[in-house]
Write an enzyme that holds these catalytic residues in place. Structure first.
Site, PDB file in Angstrom:
ATOM      1  N   ARG A 155      30.437  45.750  37.692  1.00 21.26           N
ATOM      2  CA  ARG A 155      31.180  45.822  36.275  1.00 21.26           C
ATOM      3  C   ARG A 155      29.585  46.264  35.336  1.00 21.26           C
ATOM      4  NH1 ARG A 155      34.546  45.592  39.142  1.00 21.26           N
ATOM      5  NH2 ARG A 155      36.696  44.451  38.981  1.00 21.26           N
TER       6      ARG A 155
ATOM      7  N   ASN B 167      33.188  45.427  30.148  1.00 21.40           N
ATOM      8  CA  ASN B 167      33.123  43.970  30.051  1.00 21.40           C
ATOM      9  C   ASN B 167      32.406  42.845  29.166  1.00 21.40           C
ATOM     10  OD1 ASN B 167      33.949  45.299  32.993  1.00 21.40           O
ATOM     11  ND2 ASN B 167      34.667  43.164  33.313  1.00 21.40           N
TER      12      ASN B 167
ATOM     13  N   GLY C   9      43.593  33.492  19.639  1.00 24.50           N
ATOM     14  CA  GLY C   9      42.436  33.045  18.943  1.00 24.50           C
ATOM     15  C   GLY C   9      42.395  31.658  18.600  1.00 24.50           C
TER      16      GLY C   9
ATOM     17  N   ARG D 251      40.874  40.685  44.981  1.00 25.74           N
ATOM     18  CA  ARG D 251      42.188  40.753  44.195  1.00 25.74           C
ATOM     19  C   ARG D 251      42.890  41.984  44.477  1.00 25.74           C
ATOM     20  NH1 ARG D 251      40.818  38.437  38.230  1.00 25.74           N
ATOM     21  NH2 ARG D 251      41.038  36.306  38.546  1.00 25.74           N
TER      22      ARG D 251
ATOM     23  N   LEU E   7      46.858  33.500  16.057  1.00 24.76           N
ATOM     24  CA  LEU E   7      46.258  32.315  16.793  1.00 24.76           C
ATOM     25  C   LEU E   7      47.098  32.089  18.211  1.00 24.76           C
ATOM     26  CD1 LEU E   7      45.823  29.482  14.184  1.00 24.76           C
ATOM     27  CD2 LEU E   7      43.985  31.419  14.930  1.00 24.76           C
TER      28      LEU E   7
ATOM     29  N   ALA F 190      45.471  41.975  19.763  1.00 25.41           N
ATOM     30  CA  ALA F 190      46.053  42.530  20.896  1.00 25.41           C
ATOM     31  C   ALA F 190      46.587  41.130  21.766  1.00 25.41           C
ATOM     32  CB  ALA F 190      45.045  43.337  21.732  1.00 25.41           C
TER      33      ALA F 190
ATOM     34  N   TYR G  77      49.488  47.146  29.690  1.00 22.05           N
ATOM     35  CA  TYR G  77      48.342  46.616  28.721  1.00 22.05           C
ATOM     36  C   TYR G  77      47.519  48.188  28.648  1.00 22.05           C
ATOM     37  CZ  TYR G  77      43.722  45.049  27.475  1.00 22.05           C
ATOM     38  OH  TYR G  77      42.691  45.067  26.711  1.00 22.05           O
TER      39      TYR G  77
ATOM     40  N   VAL H 238      35.264  37.114  33.791  1.00 21.27           N
ATOM     41  CA  VAL H 238      34.700  36.319  34.973  1.00 21.27           C
ATOM     42  C   VAL H 238      33.463  35.335  34.476  1.00 21.27           C
ATOM     43  CG1 VAL H 238      33.143  38.246  35.598  1.00 21.27           C
ATOM     44  CG2 VAL H 238      33.711  36.291  37.168  1.00 21.27           C
TER      45      VAL H 238
ATOM     46  N   ASP I 109      45.493  36.754  12.098  1.00 18.39           N
ATOM     47  CA  ASP I 109      45.275  36.235  13.561  1.00 18.39           C
ATOM     48  C   ASP I 109      46.515  35.202  13.611  1.00 18.39           C
ATOM     49  OD1 ASP I 109      44.673  35.107  16.043  1.00 18.39           O
ATOM     50  OD2 ASP I 109      42.609  36.137  15.817  1.00 18.39           O
TER      51      ASP I 109
HETATM   52  C1  UD2 Z   1      38.801  43.760  33.158  1.00 19.59           C
HETATM   53  C2  UD2 Z   1      39.537  43.187  31.978  1.00 19.59           C
HETATM   54  C3  UD2 Z   1      40.933  43.342  32.520  1.00 19.59           C
HETATM   55  C4  UD2 Z   1      41.370  44.903  32.640  1.00 19.59           C
HETATM   56  C5  UD2 Z   1      40.477  45.282  33.736  1.00 19.59           C
HETATM   57  C6  UD2 Z   1      40.649  46.936  33.828  1.00 19.59           C
HETATM   58  C7  UD2 Z   1      38.412  41.359  31.031  1.00 19.59           C
HETATM   59  C8  UD2 Z   1      38.381  39.798  31.210  1.00 19.59           C
HETATM   60  N1  UD2 Z   1      39.443  41.643  31.839  1.00 19.59           N
HETATM   61  O1  UD2 Z   1      39.081  43.145  34.450  1.00 19.59           O
HETATM   62  O2  UD2 Z   1      41.756  43.092  31.346  1.00 19.59           O
HETATM   63  O3  UD2 Z   1      41.165  45.627  31.304  1.00 19.59           O
HETATM   64  O4  UD2 Z   1      39.064  45.160  33.299  1.00 19.59           O
HETATM   65  O5  UD2 Z   1      39.727  47.539  34.698  1.00 19.59           O
HETATM   66  O6  UD2 Z   1      37.653  42.116  30.490  1.00 19.59           O
HETATM   67  N2  UD2 Z   1      36.539  37.521  39.381  1.00 19.59           N
HETATM   68  C9  UD2 Z   1      36.211  36.377  40.426  1.00 19.59           C
HETATM   69  N3  UD2 Z   1      36.563  35.197  40.142  1.00 19.59           N
HETATM   70  C10 UD2 Z   1      37.188  34.712  38.920  1.00 19.59           C
HETATM   71  C11 UD2 Z   1      37.547  35.909  38.050  1.00 19.59           C
HETATM   72  C12 UD2 Z   1      37.173  37.070  38.400  1.00 19.59           C
HETATM   73  O7  UD2 Z   1      35.684  36.675  41.483  1.00 19.59           O
HETATM   74  O8  UD2 Z   1      37.373  33.481  38.808  1.00 19.59           O
HETATM   75  C13 UD2 Z   1      36.146  38.870  39.937  1.00 19.59           C
HETATM   76  C14 UD2 Z   1      37.183  39.723  39.691  1.00 19.59           C
HETATM   77  O9  UD2 Z   1      38.049  39.982  40.999  1.00 19.59           O
HETATM   78  C15 UD2 Z   1      36.682  40.904  39.496  1.00 19.59           C
HETATM   79  C16 UD2 Z   1      35.415  40.714  38.654  1.00 19.59           C
HETATM   80  O10 UD2 Z   1      35.211  39.172  38.881  1.00 19.59           O
HETATM   81  O11 UD2 Z   1      35.971  41.623  40.581  1.00 19.59           O
HETATM   82  C17 UD2 Z   1      35.558  40.729  37.058  1.00 19.59           C
HETATM   83  O12 UD2 Z   1      36.764  40.266  36.844  1.00 19.59           O
HETATM   84  P1  UD2 Z   1      37.091  40.087  35.139  1.00 19.59           P
HETATM   85  O13 UD2 Z   1      38.508  39.845  35.233  1.00 19.59           O
HETATM   86  O14 UD2 Z   1      36.108  39.354  34.135  1.00 19.59           O
HETATM   87  O15 UD2 Z   1      37.012  41.702  34.525  1.00 19.59           O
HETATM   88  P2  UD2 Z   1      37.843  43.126  35.216  1.00 19.59           P
HETATM   89  O16 UD2 Z   1      36.759  44.233  34.982  1.00 19.59           O
HETATM   90  O17 UD2 Z   1      38.422  42.982  36.646  1.00 19.59           O
END
Ligand code: UD2
Length: 312
Positions: free
Chosen positions: A215, A176, A37, A273, A34, A79, A147, A191, A32
């Site tokens: 999710r 997630n 990590g 977003r 770091l 990664a 990515y 999140v 790793d």
């Molecule tokens: C996940 C992955 C991302 C990408 C994506 C592909 C993670 C952390 N992220 O994003 O890398 O692979 O899937 O689809 O696994 N949210 C808030 N407030 C915050 C942060 C997030 O409302 O401070 C919302 C965000 O807009 C989303 C939901 O929470 O609707 C989940 O967000 P996320 O970043 O944890 O995961 P995701 O599925 O959007």
């Protein structure tokens, strides 16, 4: 006792995996750099593992390690897991997220290393905005960012090295994943790690959109059990979704978490977003077909997560 290499083993998922492998009596080597990590993630197993602070992009280092290590299993979790970082630095993240994987596969092939399995960790990001729902491993893909493109390509290489050359491989797509030790420090962090931090520090939480976005949240301990089962008990070079198979609205998850923590989250609502996916859910029948059942409900996973943070 198996000899196991975990790249990215000081990260969130990798460190849980390393703990479990050590508990199972395996001999574990971690690589790793770091960059994401942390040493503290593996502090309590530091005397039981061999740790190298090194990038997987250094091919001389990796070739030496693979040659000397005589590994049975390789879990390739290293990664740059930030989508935002891949958009900002596509060439760099490409080296880590794709090239290093192909280089490792190629070394194993050309040196006939007698591994039992290489498991590569891909992502639900490969599905992008494709309409199929829920996502099966055969659903359309639509990788929209460097990515996702690299994850998809490396996953295909992984499976193809199995089909074309007989290297024992398998790949997984994480949905997630949540749990202790997930780094909450970027606005693109998972999140639930951000919610946890905001609850703990009594900070405002920014909710993007109306909270109805869904999710498929899966607890890290289930993920680790699935990884080990897939690596050790399957023989097909193929891909498995790793998820719970449940679709949960973010706002409902937040309410459950508030009940567990016994406090209200200070929510500041913003516009959704750009590019945010409204609905996400995995079909996990392929995972279940190998005898895997997730053990952690969202409620229990969040309870454990909160307990961990109340202690640390
Ligand atoms: C996940 C992955 C991302 C990408 C994506 C592909 C993670 C952390 N992220 O994003 O890398 O692979 O899937 O689809 O696994 N949210 C808030 N407030 C915050 C942060 C997030 O409302 O401070 C919302 C965000 O807009 C989303 C939901 O929470 O609707 C989940 O967000 P996320 O970043 O944890 O995961 P995701 O599925 O959007």
């Amino acid at each position: 006792m198996a000899k196991v290499l975990v790249t990215g083993g000081a990260g969130f998922i990798g460190s849980f995996l390393a703990h479990k492998l050590v508990a199972n009596g395996d001999q574990v080597v971690i690589v790793d750099d770091l960059s994401m990590g942390k040493l503290e993630n593996i502090a309590d197993i530091k005397d039981q593992v061999t740790f190298y602070e090194h990038t997987v992009c250094d091919e001389n280092f990796m070739h030496n390690l693979l040659n000397q290590g005589k590994f049975d299993y390789i879990y390739y979790l290293a990664a740059v897991s930030s989508v935002a970082d891949s958009v900002a630095r596509p060439w760099y993240t490409h080296q880590v997220n794709q090239e290093s994987v192909v280089n490792t596969l190629e070394f194993i092939r050309t040196h006939h290393l007698p591994i039992k399995k290489l498991l590569f960790s891909s992502s639900a990001a490969v599905y992008g905005n494709a309409a199929d729902f829920p996502k099966t491993e055969d659903s359309h893909v639509d990788p929209l960012t460097p990515y996702a493109i690299d994850k998809y390509a490396a996953e295909r290489y992984t499976v193809d090295y199995g089909h074309l050359y007989g290297v024992p491989t398998v790949a997984v797509r994480f949905f997630n994943v949540y749990g202790p030790r997930q780094n909450p420090d970027s606005e693109y962090s998972g999140v639930l790690s951000i919610v946890t931090k905001c609850l703990k520090n009594k900070q405002p939480f920014t909710l993007y959109g109306d909270g109805r976005q869904t999710r498929d949240y899966v607890y890290v301990e289930d993920v680790v059990d699935a990884l080990i089962k897939i690596a050790t008990e399957t023989n097909e070079p193929t891909v498995y979704n790793i998820a719970n198979g449940n679709e949960q609205a973010l706002i409902d998850v937040i309410h459950t978490y508030e009940d567990i923590a016994g406090m209200k989250l200070d929510i500041v609502q913003r516009e959704a977003r750009k590019g945010d996916i409204q609905k996400s859910k995995a079909d996990v029948s392929k995972l279940k077909s190998i005898g895997f059942e997730p053990k952690w409900s969202l409620h229990d996973g969040l309870m454990n997560y909160w307990k961990y943070y109340s202690k640390h």
